[in-house]
Design an enzyme around this catalytic site. Structure first.
Site, short mmCIF file in Angstrom:
data_model
loop_
_atom_site.label_atom_id
_atom_site.label_comp_id
_atom_site.label_asym_id
_atom_site.label_seq_id
_atom_site.Cartn_x
_atom_site.Cartn_y
_atom_site.Cartn_z
CG HIS A 41 -1.95 1.03 1.27
ND1 HIS A 41 -3.06 0.93 2.08
CD2 HIS A 41 -2.07 2.21 0.62
CE1 HIS A 41 -3.81 1.99 1.92
NE2 HIS A 41 -3.23 2.80 1.05
CG HIS A 43 -1.13 6.70 -1.73
ND1 HIS A 43 -2.35 6.68 -2.37
CD2 HIS A 43 -1.35 6.08 -0.53
CE1 HIS A 43 -3.26 6.07 -1.61
NE2 HIS A 43 -2.67 5.70 -0.48
NE ARG A 45 0.92 11.56 -2.83
CZ ARG A 45 -0.20 11.21 -2.21
NH1 ARG A 45 -1.16 10.58 -2.86
NH2 ARG A 45 -0.38 11.50 -0.94
CG ASN A 75 -4.99 8.01 -4.34
OD1 ASN A 75 -4.05 7.23 -4.52
ND2 ASN A 75 -5.12 8.72 -3.23
CG HIS A 166 -10.19 4.40 2.03
ND1 HIS A 166 -9.03 5.10 2.22
CD2 HIS A 166 -11.09 4.97 2.88
CE1 HIS A 166 -9.21 6.04 3.14
NE2 HIS A 166 -10.46 5.97 3.54
CG HIS A 220 -6.21 2.29 5.46
ND1 HIS A 220 -7.55 2.13 5.34
CD2 HIS A 220 -5.83 3.05 4.39
CE1 HIS A 220 -7.97 2.76 4.25
NE2 HIS A 220 -6.94 3.33 3.66
CG ASP A 293 -2.12 4.71 3.52
OD1 ASP A 293 -1.98 5.04 2.34
OD2 ASP A 293 -3.15 4.94 4.19
CG HIS A 297 -0.10 15.11 1.27
ND1 HIS A 297 -0.78 15.19 0.07
CD2 HIS A 297 -0.68 14.09 1.96
CE1 HIS A 297 -1.73 14.27 0.04
NE2 HIS A 297 -1.69 13.58 1.17
#
Ligand code: DOR
Ligand code: ZN
Length: 403
Positions: A41, A43, A45, A75, A166, A220, A293, A297
């Site tokens: 899991h 991200h 980007r 995503n 999710h 999660h 996860d 950011h």
């Protein structure tokens, strides 16, 4: 040839010779050999949010964390919801990895999107599973109507694809936000996105797994009541699997006071009794895996006021050290750590065996230092935390990376 002389998790001497373009010998009986970690899991980007992270920085971060395989989430911008977008994303990732010469193993989740459900069967052999956001999170992927949700579970079963959820109920999230009376600050996040919203979604997903015979992976898991539902589903013999995260194990809602927006994540941090329930669920084998996860950011984004501050925190570089440190605290066995970080993911997602390893120094004590991080976002919620037990070499595809 790559020769390793180290010890097993049981403390027994271990020696290993691997095919390698390099000629290296690591002979150190202070180091413990673990399988290369699988992060189911992340991200990373790409495409669209490369200012937060890309696969060049993320692959270095993965290696530094002891990870040799990652599953990336859909995503992105645009989200991975068509066969063409999937192909384009793969091409971008491959070129970024080639640029830095790290052949990180990866798999991609395909995003469930109401308008593109017909695309799923055409990508079934190219993806690790279908990701369903039952509640909105970062990006705008969401399945908030029962008809589409049923269709996803049916398509998943037909194509033998695991459905990863999710699990936060979008209607409850919206309702809670609309009725929220107190000050809208960071801690409000844990009240608005409450446990009822998670439990409602987990229950719905389990019912659909039963109805269609779909393999279900609950992402999660963060609370005791979710664990109870998953326990019952497993006892019933359903193909239901559960993941938790380092932040739900090692942080709780008291972290808002120090971390402010950096503590905002979906699902949110819970109170400390849920941390204890998660550790218990690991011992009881209700929780199968740990996914970092990793959701970077920028610092300026995380400094924004509540409502504008995006949810998510980085994690891939610190997860293994947090787990090893927890081992020293008597919270986890090394066998459980191996199971959580590689064995169970390999079994659940039917991944072939590899010759990837990570060598850890169980006695190395070091602080989480933001200046050493490889992730592009450059911060960690664990900054300054002293941890005992760190990865020191990651072996991927016969190549040894010194950390
Ligand atoms: O906190 C989160 N951040 N939860 C998610 O579901 C998405 C993730 C992100 O992509 O930033
Ligand atoms: Zn995520």
């Amino acid at each position: 040839m790559l020769t390793i002389l180290a010890k097993s998790i049981e403390g027994k001497p271990i020696s290993l010779t691997l095919q390698s373009p390099e000629s290296i010998t690591i002979n150190n009986d202070q180091l413990t050999l673990l399988p290369g970690l699988i992060d189911p899991h992340v991200h990373f980007r790409t495409p669209g949010h490369e200012y937060k992270e890309d696969w060049r920085t993320a692959a270095h971060a993965a290696i530094r964390g002891g990870y040799t395989t990652v599953f990336d989430m859909p995503n992105t911008l645009p989200p991975t919801v068509t066969a063409l977008l999937l192909q384009e994303k793969k091409a971008l990732i491959d070129s970024q990895l080639q640029e830095i010469g790290i052949p990180l193993r990866y798999q991609l989740f395909f995003g469930a999107d109401k308008k593109h459900l017909n695309e799923i069967s055409s990508v079934a052999r190219d993806v690790i599973g279908i990701k369903v956001f039952m509640g909105c999170s970062t990006g705008n992927l969401v399945i908030d109507d029962d008809e589409s949700l049923e269709a996803v579970f049916e398509i998943g079963a037909k194509n033998n694809l695991i459905v990863a959820v999710h699990a936060e109920d979008e209607h409850l999230l919206r309702q809670n936000k609309a009725h929220y009376k107190n000050k809208l600050d960071y801690p409000a996040h844990s009240e608005i996105r409450n446990i009822t919203a998670a439990v409602t979604a987990v229950e719905k997903a389990i019912n659909l797994s039963r109805k269609y015979g779909t393999k279900l992976y609950v992402l999660h898991v963060s609370s005791a009541p979710e664990i109870q539902l998953i326990k019952k589903a497993k006892q019933e013999g359903l193909n239901v699997y559960a993941e938790t995260t380092p932040h739900h194990l090692f942080l709780n809602d008291s972290a808002y006071a120090k971390l402010h927006g950096k503590a905002v994540v979906n699902p949110p941090l819970r109170s400390s009794e849920h941390q204890a329930a998660l550790f218990n669920a690991i011992h009881e084998k209700i929780i199968d895996t740990i996914g970092s996860d990793h959701a970077p950011h920028t610092l300026s984004e995380k400094a924004k006021p509540y409502g504008e501050c995006p949810s998510g925190m980085p994690g891939i570089e610190t997860t293994l050290a947090l787990l090893l440190n927890a081992h020293h605290e008597g919270l986890l066995s090394l066998t459980e750590i191996v199971s959580l970080t590689s064995t169970r993911a390999r079994e659940i997602f039917s991944l072939p065996e590899t010759n990837d390893f990570v060598l850890v120094d169980l006695n190395k004590t070091a602080e989480v230092s933001e200046s050493q991080l490889k992730t592009k976002c450059g911060w960690s919620p664990y900054a300054g935390k002293m941890l005992k037990g760190w990865p020191v070499y990651t072996i991927l595809g016969g190549k040894c990376y010194s950390i």
